[in-house]
Design an enzyme around this catalytic site. Structure first.
Site, PDB file in Angstrom:
ATOM      1  CG  ASP A  10      -1.833   1.327   0.974  1.00  6.83           C
ATOM      2  OD1 ASP A  10      -2.332   1.749   0.439  1.00  6.83           O
ATOM      3  OD2 ASP A  10      -1.278   1.955   2.177  1.00  6.83           O
ATOM      4  CG  LEU A  11       2.032   5.891  -2.158  1.00 10.12           C
ATOM      5  CD1 LEU A  11       3.574   4.787  -2.429  1.00 10.12           C
ATOM      6  CD2 LEU A  11       1.270   6.476  -3.264  1.00 10.12           C
ATOM      7  CG  ASP A  12      -1.617   7.918   0.595  1.00  9.65           C
ATOM      8  OD1 ASP A  12      -0.342   7.753   0.554  1.00  9.65           O
ATOM      9  OD2 ASP A  12      -2.420   8.019  -0.081  1.00  9.65           O
ATOM     10  CB  THR A  18       0.478  11.019   1.502  1.00  5.43           C
ATOM     11  OG1 THR A  18      -0.027   9.385   1.030  1.00  5.43           O
ATOM     12  CG2 THR A  18       1.460  11.170   0.534  1.00  5.43           C
ATOM     13  CE  LYS A  46      -4.505   7.668   8.957  1.00  5.90           C
ATOM     14  NZ  LYS A  46      -3.364   7.884  10.167  1.00  5.90           N
ATOM     15  NE  ARG A  50      -8.610  11.822  -6.152  1.00  2.52           N
ATOM     16  CZ  ARG A  50      -8.485  12.003  -6.940  1.00  2.52           C
ATOM     17  NH1 ARG A  50      -8.947  12.874  -8.529  1.00  2.52           N
ATOM     18  NH2 ARG A  50      -6.842  11.111  -7.214  1.00  2.52           N
ATOM     19  CB  SER A 115      -1.860   2.769  -3.800  1.00  4.93           C
ATOM     20  OG  SER A 115      -2.391   3.581  -3.533  1.00  4.93           O
ATOM     21  CB  ALA A 116      -6.797   3.299  -2.967  1.00  7.34           C
ATOM     22  CE  LYS A 146      -5.317  -1.047  -0.894  1.00  7.38           C
ATOM     23  NZ  LYS A 146      -4.238   0.443  -0.495  1.00  7.38           N
ATOM     24  CD  GLU A 170      -3.403  -1.512   3.309  1.00  9.32           C
ATOM     25  OE1 GLU A 170      -4.349  -1.269   1.482  1.00  9.32           O
ATOM     26  OE2 GLU A 170      -3.977  -0.649   4.098  1.00  9.32           O
ATOM     27  CG  ASP A 171      -2.011   2.512   5.978  1.00  7.28           C
ATOM     28  OD1 ASP A 171      -2.145   2.019   4.774  1.00  7.28           O
ATOM     29  OD2 ASP A 171      -1.777   3.664   6.530  1.00  7.28           O
TER      30      ASP A 171
HETATM   31  P1  B16 Z   1      -6.133   9.891  -4.744  1.00  4.32           P
HETATM   32  P2  B16 Z   1      -3.360   4.150  -0.104  1.00  4.32           P
HETATM   33  C1  B16 Z   1      -5.616   6.345  -0.417  1.00  4.32           C
HETATM   34  O1  B16 Z   1      -3.968   5.748  -0.501  1.00  4.32           O
HETATM   35  C2  B16 Z   1      -5.445   7.042   0.715  1.00  4.32           C
HETATM   36  O2  B16 Z   1      -5.067   6.532   1.627  1.00  4.32           O
HETATM   37  C3  B16 Z   1      -6.800   7.313   1.246  1.00  4.32           C
HETATM   38  O3  B16 Z   1      -6.719   8.277   1.710  1.00  4.32           O
HETATM   39  C4  B16 Z   1      -7.092   8.194  -0.087  1.00  4.32           C
HETATM   40  O4  B16 Z   1      -8.585   8.583  -0.139  1.00  4.32           O
HETATM   41  C5  B16 Z   1      -6.635   7.317  -1.155  1.00  4.32           C
HETATM   42  O5  B16 Z   1      -5.677   6.434  -1.369  1.00  4.32           O
HETATM   43  C6  B16 Z   1      -7.276   7.858  -2.674  1.00  4.32           C
HETATM   44  O6  B16 Z   1      -5.947   8.916  -2.773  1.00  4.32           O
HETATM   45  O7  B16 Z   1      -7.274  10.921  -4.152  1.00  4.32           O
HETATM   46  O8  B16 Z   1      -4.800   9.818  -4.603  1.00  4.32           O
HETATM   47  O9  B16 Z   1      -6.882   9.444  -5.710  1.00  4.32           O
HETATM   48  O10 B16 Z   1      -3.270   4.272   1.555  1.00  4.32           O
HETATM   49  O11 B16 Z   1      -4.595   2.923  -0.699  1.00  4.32           O
HETATM   50  O12 B16 Z   1      -1.857   3.859  -0.942  1.00  4.32           O
HETATM   51 MG    MG Z   2      -3.278   2.788   3.233  1.00  8.66          MG
END
Ligand code: B16
Ligand code: MG
Length: 211
Positions: A10-12, A18, A46, A50, A115-116, A146, A170-171
């Site tokens: 996972d990224l964030d 972020t 989290k 979006r 990542s999302a 997810k 994953e967090d």
């Molecule tokens: P974006 P992850 C997720 O990333 C974030 O945790 C989540 O807060 C965010 O809304 C989502 O990505 C979408 O991100 O707006 O940049 O497309 O934790 O799945 O890496």
């Molecule tokens: Mg995350």
């Protein structure tokens, strides 16, 4: 678990923090809409897409908006978010993240992002770790957010591996559930209390780096 042949990150919250920038951008939007939005509320966003994040924010404020307006609000938030992360550098990587990626490559483990985020590629490039990934599955490549396992199943497929050969890092609770539904071993990043369904939990990737 079979021996780890693939690692899916996972990224964030795993490689980079972020979440604070997502919070600042959602907070700015909430203020404009007159919605009371705290850092504790932000926990619910989290790992969430979006689209769903905005729905949660509007639900918190008891506000209804049609799809056209929601799409305008998402764009507004994303533009603020992109402005916040524009100057992001390698310094923002979480402790041990790059070292652990390098260690896995050294061990011959294949690496994917799961990542999302739809901003994942530009973030990986800013962090100078883009080249370390064999596959990148992000919010632009999946239809189901997810806890649906799609993102991780696509990552395994992209690496040419079976789900039980892959480990997910994953967090977020939704991400841990997605990894388990995908049939993968899941390492939670955080605490056991927050991620009870993970197979094991570490505070950060730095704990996995061999000295
Ligand atoms: P974006 P992850 C997720 O990333 C974030 O945790 C989540 O807060 C965010 O809304 C989502 O990505 C979408 O991100 O707006 O940049 O497309 O934790 O799945 O890496
Ligand atoms: Mg995350």
């Amino acid at each position: 678990m079979e021996a780890m042949k693939g690692a899916i990150f996972d990224l964030d919250g795993v490689l980079v923090d972020t979440a604070k920038y997502h919070y600042l951008a959602w907070k700015k939007l909430a203020d404009q809409l007159g919605i009371d939005f705290t850092e504790a509320d932000n926990e619910q966003l989290k790992g969430v897409s979006r689209v769903r994040s905005l729905e949660i924010l509007l639900e918190l404020g008891g506000i209804e908006k049609d799809e056209l307006e929601q799409s305008r609000l998402r764009e507004l938030k994303n533009n603020w978010y992109l402005a916040f992360i524009k100057d992001m550098t390698e310094k923002e990587l979480l402790a041990g993240a790059k070292e652990y990626l390098l260690q896995l490559r050294e061990e011959g483990v294949k690496i994917s992002l799961g990542s999302a985020s739809k901003n994942a590629i530009s973030i990986l490039k800013s962090l100078n770790i883009y080249e370390l990934f064999d596959e990148i599955i992000d919010g632009t490549k999946v239809a189901n957010a997810k806890p649906d396992p799609e993102v991780f199943l696509k990552a395994a497929e992209g690496l040419g591996l079976k789900p039980n050969e892959c480990v997910v890092f994953e967090d977020a609770q939704a991400g841990v559930q997605a990894g388990k539904s995908a049939g993968m071993y899941v390492v939670g990043i955080g605490t056991k209390e927050n991620l009870p369904e993970a197979d094991e939990v570490v505070a950060g990737l730095y704990q996995l780096v061999k000295s």
